[in-house]
Design a protein around this motif. Structure first.
Motif, PDB file in Angstrom:
ATOM      1  N   TYR A   1     -15.079 -22.410   3.372  1.00  0.00           N
ATOM      2  CA  TYR A   1     -15.940 -21.840   2.335  1.00  0.00           C
ATOM      3  C   TYR A   1     -15.113 -21.384   1.132  1.00  0.00           C
ATOM      4  O   TYR A   1     -15.486 -21.632  -0.024  1.00  0.00           O
ATOM      5  CB  TYR A   1     -16.736 -20.662   2.898  1.00  0.00           C
ATOM      6  CG  TYR A   1     -17.462 -19.873   1.826  1.00  0.00           C
ATOM      7  CD1 TYR A   1     -18.648 -20.345   1.273  1.00  0.00           C
ATOM      8  CD2 TYR A   1     -16.937 -18.677   1.350  1.00  0.00           C
ATOM      9  CE1 TYR A   1     -19.298 -19.642   0.274  1.00  0.00           C
ATOM     10  CE2 TYR A   1     -17.581 -17.966   0.353  1.00  0.00           C
ATOM     11  CZ  TYR A   1     -18.754 -18.446  -0.188  1.00  0.00           C
ATOM     12  OH  TYR A   1     -19.386 -17.757  -1.174  1.00  0.00           O
TER      13      TYR A   1
ATOM     14  N   LEU B   1     -20.275 -30.996  -6.179  1.00  0.00           N
ATOM     15  CA  LEU B   1     -19.707 -29.699  -5.792  1.00  0.00           C
ATOM     16  C   LEU B   1     -20.789 -28.658  -5.542  1.00  0.00           C
ATOM     17  O   LEU B   1     -20.624 -27.785  -4.692  1.00  0.00           O
ATOM     18  CB  LEU B   1     -18.749 -29.214  -6.881  1.00  0.00           C
ATOM     19  CG  LEU B   1     -17.464 -30.031  -7.024  1.00  0.00           C
ATOM     20  CD1 LEU B   1     -16.724 -29.650  -8.285  1.00  0.00           C
ATOM     21  CD2 LEU B   1     -16.564 -29.835  -5.825  1.00  0.00           C
ATOM     22  N   GLU B   2     -21.877 -28.752  -6.250  1.00  0.00           N
ATOM     23  CA  GLU B   2     -22.941 -27.763  -6.076  1.00  0.00           C
ATOM     24  C   GLU B   2     -23.549 -27.852  -4.678  1.00  0.00           C
ATOM     25  O   GLU B   2     -23.715 -26.834  -3.994  1.00  0.00           O
ATOM     26  CB  GLU B   2     -24.013 -27.964  -7.145  1.00  0.00           C
ATOM     27  CG  GLU B   2     -25.073 -26.875  -7.141  1.00  0.00           C
ATOM     28  CD  GLU B   2     -25.988 -26.942  -8.351  1.00  0.00           C
ATOM     29  OE1 GLU B   2     -26.891 -26.101  -8.463  1.00  0.00           O
ATOM     30  OE2 GLU B   2     -25.788 -27.851  -9.186  1.00  0.00           O
TER      31      GLU B   2
ATOM     32  N   LYS C   1     -13.191 -24.405  -5.733  1.00  0.00           N
ATOM     33  CA  LYS C   1     -13.443 -25.635  -6.488  1.00  0.00           C
ATOM     34  C   LYS C   1     -14.759 -25.545  -7.258  1.00  0.00           C
ATOM     35  O   LYS C   1     -14.851 -25.995  -8.403  1.00  0.00           O
ATOM     36  CB  LYS C   1     -13.486 -26.829  -5.532  1.00  0.00           C
ATOM     37  CG  LYS C   1     -12.149 -27.148  -4.891  1.00  0.00           C
ATOM     38  CD  LYS C   1     -12.271 -28.308  -3.914  1.00  0.00           C
ATOM     39  CE  LYS C   1     -10.910 -28.615  -3.270  1.00  0.00           C
ATOM     40  NZ  LYS C   1     -11.014 -29.686  -2.260  1.00  0.00           N
ATOM     41  N   TYR C   2     -15.758 -24.932  -6.628  1.00  0.00           N
ATOM     42  CA  TYR C   2     -17.060 -24.829  -7.280  1.00  0.00           C
ATOM     43  C   TYR C   2     -16.997 -23.903  -8.488  1.00  0.00           C
ATOM     44  O   TYR C   2     -17.604 -24.180  -9.538  1.00  0.00           O
ATOM     45  CB  TYR C   2     -18.100 -24.331  -6.279  1.00  0.00           C
ATOM     46  CG  TYR C   2     -19.483 -24.146  -6.864  1.00  0.00           C
ATOM     47  CD1 TYR C   2     -20.180 -25.226  -7.387  1.00  0.00           C
ATOM     48  CD2 TYR C   2     -20.079 -22.902  -6.906  1.00  0.00           C
ATOM     49  CE1 TYR C   2     -21.446 -25.073  -7.932  1.00  0.00           C
ATOM     50  CE2 TYR C   2     -21.350 -22.730  -7.447  1.00  0.00           C
ATOM     51  CZ  TYR C   2     -22.025 -23.820  -7.957  1.00  0.00           C
ATOM     52  OH  TYR C   2     -23.272 -23.656  -8.492  1.00  0.00           O
ATOM     53  N   ASN C   3     -16.256 -22.791  -8.364  1.00  0.00           N
ATOM     54  CA  ASN C   3     -16.125 -21.852  -9.490  1.00  0.00           C
ATOM     55  C   ASN C   3     -15.400 -22.501 -10.664  1.00  0.00           C
ATOM     56  O   ASN C   3     -15.769 -22.298 -11.827  1.00  0.00           O
ATOM     57  CB  ASN C   3     -15.393 -20.585  -9.039  1.00  0.00           C
ATOM     58  CG  ASN C   3     -16.251 -19.724  -8.127  1.00  0.00           C
ATOM     59  OD1 ASN C   3     -17.482 -19.732  -8.237  1.00  0.00           O
ATOM     60  ND2 ASN C   3     -15.633 -18.992  -7.224  1.00  0.00           N
TER      61      ASN C   3
ATOM     62  N   VAL D   1     -14.001 -24.443  -0.873  1.00  0.00           N
ATOM     63  CA  VAL D   1     -15.115 -25.040  -1.618  1.00  0.00           C
ATOM     64  C   VAL D   1     -15.556 -24.117  -2.749  1.00  0.00           C
ATOM     65  O   VAL D   1     -15.844 -24.576  -3.863  1.00  0.00           O
ATOM     66  CB  VAL D   1     -16.293 -25.343  -0.674  1.00  0.00           C
ATOM     67  CG1 VAL D   1     -17.512 -25.823  -1.461  1.00  0.00           C
ATOM     68  CG2 VAL D   1     -15.900 -26.392   0.349  1.00  0.00           C
ATOM     69  N   ALA D   2     -15.597 -22.785  -2.475  1.00  0.00           N
ATOM     70  CA  ALA D   2     -16.023 -21.831  -3.501  1.00  0.00           C
ATOM     71  C   ALA D   2     -15.067 -21.851  -4.694  1.00  0.00           C
ATOM     72  O   ALA D   2     -15.494 -21.766  -5.857  1.00  0.00           O
ATOM     73  CB  ALA D   2     -16.105 -20.428  -2.915  1.00  0.00           C
TER      74      ALA D   2
ATOM     75  N   ALA E   1     -21.888 -22.294   2.007  1.00  0.00           N
ATOM     76  CA  ALA E   1     -22.422 -20.929   2.030  1.00  0.00           C
ATOM     77  C   ALA E   1     -23.364 -20.726   3.215  1.00  0.00           C
ATOM     78  O   ALA E   1     -23.335 -19.684   3.879  1.00  0.00           O
ATOM     79  CB  ALA E   1     -23.143 -20.638   0.714  1.00  0.00           C
TER      80      ALA E   1
ATOM     81  N   TYR F   1     -21.071 -26.625  -2.061  1.00  0.00           N
ATOM     82  CA  TYR F   1     -20.991 -25.156  -2.032  1.00  0.00           C
ATOM     83  C   TYR F   1     -22.191 -24.564  -1.293  1.00  0.00           C
ATOM     84  O   TYR F   1     -22.041 -23.618  -0.501  1.00  0.00           O
ATOM     85  CB  TYR F   1     -20.932 -24.617  -3.460  1.00  0.00           C
ATOM     86  CG  TYR F   1     -20.965 -23.105  -3.532  1.00  0.00           C
ATOM     87  CD1 TYR F   1     -19.842 -22.350  -3.199  1.00  0.00           C
ATOM     88  CD2 TYR F   1     -22.127 -22.444  -3.906  1.00  0.00           C
ATOM     89  CE1 TYR F   1     -19.877 -20.964  -3.245  1.00  0.00           C
ATOM     90  CE2 TYR F   1     -22.172 -21.061  -3.958  1.00  0.00           C
ATOM     91  CZ  TYR F   1     -21.047 -20.324  -3.626  1.00  0.00           C
ATOM     92  OH  TYR F   1     -21.087 -18.957  -3.675  1.00  0.00           O
ATOM     93  N   GLU F   2     -23.385 -25.117  -1.540  1.00  0.00           N
ATOM     94  CA  GLU F   2     -24.582 -24.605  -0.860  1.00  0.00           C
ATOM     95  C   GLU F   2     -24.464 -24.781   0.651  1.00  0.00           C
ATOM     96  O   GLU F   2     -24.802 -23.871   1.427  1.00  0.00           O
ATOM     97  CB  GLU F   2     -25.819 -25.325  -1.385  1.00  0.00           C
ATOM     98  CG  GLU F   2     -26.181 -24.962  -2.816  1.00  0.00           C
ATOM     99  CD  GLU F   2     -27.335 -25.787  -3.361  1.00  0.00           C
ATOM    100  OE1 GLU F   2     -27.811 -26.678  -2.611  1.00  0.00           O
ATOM    101  OE2 GLU F   2     -27.765 -25.552  -4.498  1.00  0.00           O
TER     102      GLU F   2
END
Length: 684
Positions: free
Chosen positions: A455, A431-432, A461-463, A458-459, A439, A435-436
């Motif tokens: 975005y 996920l990291e 899910k990443y949070n 994904v953001a 972004a 997200y990158e």
């Protein structure tokens, strides 16, 4: 049937040949390498068009491409037939469709005269063109030589577009005959043996990077040696650099070449005879040659361009190159978007009344450079800079529409590719990284709704992932702190228990439990079980001790035996003060049991009690003596059985003794195993 797609765009250099046969009636065009005609440029779709040959007819169909297919400037909306000589554009990439029959004939001089010159320079034998006299050089006495009175065949290079527009470098063989021609259409061009050289010469005398041709002003060039092994020569004189003039004879190592300036004709026969720039005629000869060359050039142009008259004597109005004919070439170049040729034609012929065409061409040249720079930014992935360059293109320029189409296609392709990468990272659980990537994509395309939605997804899910990681980190931190505190209490509990301080040991176990409760953690099962079993040992010990003191040892013994079982299996596996006290209270009871069993000749059971006693009280003499007597009796019975088996061969009697042995001694005694083996031997 063979077809040739001859490129009319500067971005494509080589023609494409294709044979239509009964088995091979279809070819595809697109950006992907698996197409028959692959055009690896961003404004060409992956699968752009399809061309089919049926019943002698060639038909083309657009495959829903982004930038469309055009035939003679008209965009296709359906499948249409095309003919040889049509101009076909895939997006902004233009081609001329030419056809070759399977059995072609050599064209006649008349056909050569009627054909329009190709986009490159062609070589024509001037003696085969009617009504074009050769200019015979005059000798110093003012007479022509015999050989020159009978005109020999002399080959000249011509072709209206390239003669007017571009300087050329023509490679020569050892006899100074032309072998290959290169149009000098870049600011700098490398001459060398490497495959990626602008002018590649595959010869052992040519260095990897041999020389460099550099544009100096409009259509003039200089040549510089690049520290080559075999040198650069002008008229057999080695030079490091030289400003080129029309007709200069160069030599790169052992390979000769001639430089031809735009708008000028050249005779290779004169080159062999040492004339032109390669020789040194006097001013009179030069003047005659220049005048003859100009007349010959004008006559050739008259033969190549359609005339306004009926074809009379040279010099009459019908054979003159009219303004209308030059303007026709200007407008044709504008249709082909060849703006450099437009400027050169207008300026070379000093056309009046062509100000709007000249202004338009100069405007398009300026905007073309922005368009090309935009393409470079797209290739490097800098879409922000590409959009900025696109915004600077004049709204009236054709490159604005092209730029919009190219940028839109490139952005769409880039977003799709990056989107697939993001989904791949999500699928891998990374996920990291997902997200990158999302972004970065959002930063490149802040106004794209699809990019923004991806975005946001994904953001989110990443949070959630970060929160889980943070919670897990905090939990592990609390767990480690509780483990450290509990370990100290558990160490004390063990010491207390082995010293017989069961109450203090239980209190320490409670402290270990509280270390987890303070951190809002669940008490580990090993601590809960430790507390449970220690409480059970405590109850059995206290109750058994009380019964023993009351003289009820037989009732106390089961409690003590359960205590030993729990202690060895669930506590620390070693005897502490509790176990020692319990065993001391049971010694007398075990001794009585052993003695009773011994009298009953149940030696095996008596032996087990004696082992327990000696473990608790190693120096208890009575138990040790009885244990030794049982071992001696066992050995005695074994010996009797052995004699019966080996000397008298009486297995029945032998088995009788061996069975007593195995009933007398415990299974752990070596004598037990030996007696068991003897019984087995007798029974076989």
């Amino acid at each position: 049937m063979k077809v040739i797609f001859k490129p009319l765009s500067a971005s494509i250099r080589e023609s494409f040949h294709f044979d239509f046969t009964e088995e091979n009636r279809r070819l595809t065009v697109g950006r992907k390498p698996d197409n028959d005609l692959s055009i690896p440029l961003p404004n060409v779709s992956s699968y752009h068009a399809v061309i089919e040959f049926q019943n002698g007819v060639i038909a083309i169909e657009d495959l829903n491409s982004t930038n469309g297919v055009f035939v003679n400037g008209k965009k296709l909306t359906e499948r249409v037939p095309v003919e040889c000589g049509d101009r076909i554009a895939f997006g902004s990439i233009d081609f001329l469709l030419e056809c070759e029959s399977e059995a072609s004939e050599t064209p006649s001089p008349a056909q050569i005269q009627e054909e329009e010159p190709e986009n490159g320079t062609v070589m024509v034998d001037v003696t085969e063109i009617p009504d074009i006299p050769l200019v015979a050089p005059v000798s110093e006495e003012g007479k022509t030589s015999g050989a020159e009175r009978n005109p020999a065949k002399k080959t000249v290079l011509f072709g209206m577009k390239n003669v007017l527009m571009s300087p050329r470098l023509v490679l020569l063989d050892d006899n100074l005959n032309p072998t290959e021609e290169f149009v000098l259409d870049k600011g700098e061009m490398i001459v060398g043996r490497e495959a990626d050289s602008d002018i590649q010469i595959d010869h052992v005398s040519i260095s990897r990077i041999h020389a460099r041709l550099i544009r100096k002003g409009d259509n003039s060039f200089s040549v510089e040696d690049e520290n080559s092994t075999n040198g650069l020569f002008i008229k057999d004189k080695r030079v490091s650099e030289h400003a080129l003039r029309h007709g200069d004879l160069l030599r790169f190592g052992d390979v000769s070449a001639v430089y031809l300036a735009p708008g000028k004709l050249f005779s290779f026969e004169d080159l062999k005879e040492g004339k032109g720039s390669a020789g040194s005629p006097d001013n009179k000869k030069k003047l005659l040659i220049v005048v003859g060359g100009v007349l010959l050039f004008l006559l050739i142009i008259l033969m190549l361009l359609p005339s306004g008259g009926s074809g009379g004597v040279p010099g009459q109005k019908g054979n003159r190159l009219t303004r209308a004919e030059i303007m026709k070439e200007v407008h044709l170049s504008m249709e082909n978007q060849d703006w450099d040729k437009v400027v050169e034609l207008i300026q070379s012929f000093q056309l009046k009344g062509a100000d709007s065409e000249l202004e338009k061409a100069k405007m398009e040249i300026a905007n073309r450079s922005k368009f090309l720079a935009m393409n470079q930014k797209i290739q490097s992935g800098d879409f922000s800079a590409a959009r900025d360059l696109l915004s600077r293109i004049d709204p009236k320029s054709v490159y604005l529409t092209k730029g919009n189409e190219v940028l839109k296609s490139a952005e769409s392709s880039y977003i799709d590719n990056e989107g697939e990468k993001i989904e791949g990272k999500l699928g891998d659980g990374d996920l990291e990284s997902a997200y990158e990537l999302a972004a970065l994509l959002k930063e490149k395309f802040p106004d794209n709704q699809d990019v923004q939605e991806q975005y946001s997804d994904v953001a989110e899910k990443y949070n959630k992932f970060k929160k889980r990681v943070a919670a897990r980190t905090a939990y592990v931190k609390r767990q480690r702190a509780a483990n450290r505190k509990a370990a100290i209490s558990l160490k004390k509990a063990r010491e207390y228990y082995l010293n017989g301080r069961i109450v203090d040991a239980l209190a320490s176990i409670t402290q270990a439990s509280n270390a987890y409760l303070e951190k809002n953690l669940k008490i580990p099962s090993r601590i809960r079980h430790l507390k449970k079993y220690m409480n059970e040992v405590r109850r059995n010990y206290e109750q058994g001790k009380q019964l023993a003191l009351q003289g009820k040892v037989s009732k106390a013994v089961p409690l003590f035996e359960r205590l030993f079982e729990i202690s060895r299996q669930n506590l620390y596996g070693e005897d502490g003060k509790v176990e020692q006290d319990s065993m001391a209270l049971m010694v007398d009871y075990y001794m009585d049991k052993a003695s009773s069993l011994y009298r009953e000749q149940n030696y095996a059971a008596a032996y087990n009690f004696l082992v327990k006693i000696l473990k608790a009280k190693p120096g208890f003499q009575k138990a040790a003596s009885m244990k030794m007597e049982i071992e001696d009796k066992g050995q005695e019975l074994y010996n009797k059985g052995y004699i019966e088996q080996t000397q008298y061969n009486d297995c029945k009697q032998a088995i009788f003794y061996f069975r007593q042995v195995i009933q007398m001694v415990p299974k752990t005694d070596p004598l037990y195993k030996k007696a068991l083996k003897r019984i087995s031997d007798c029974e076989q």
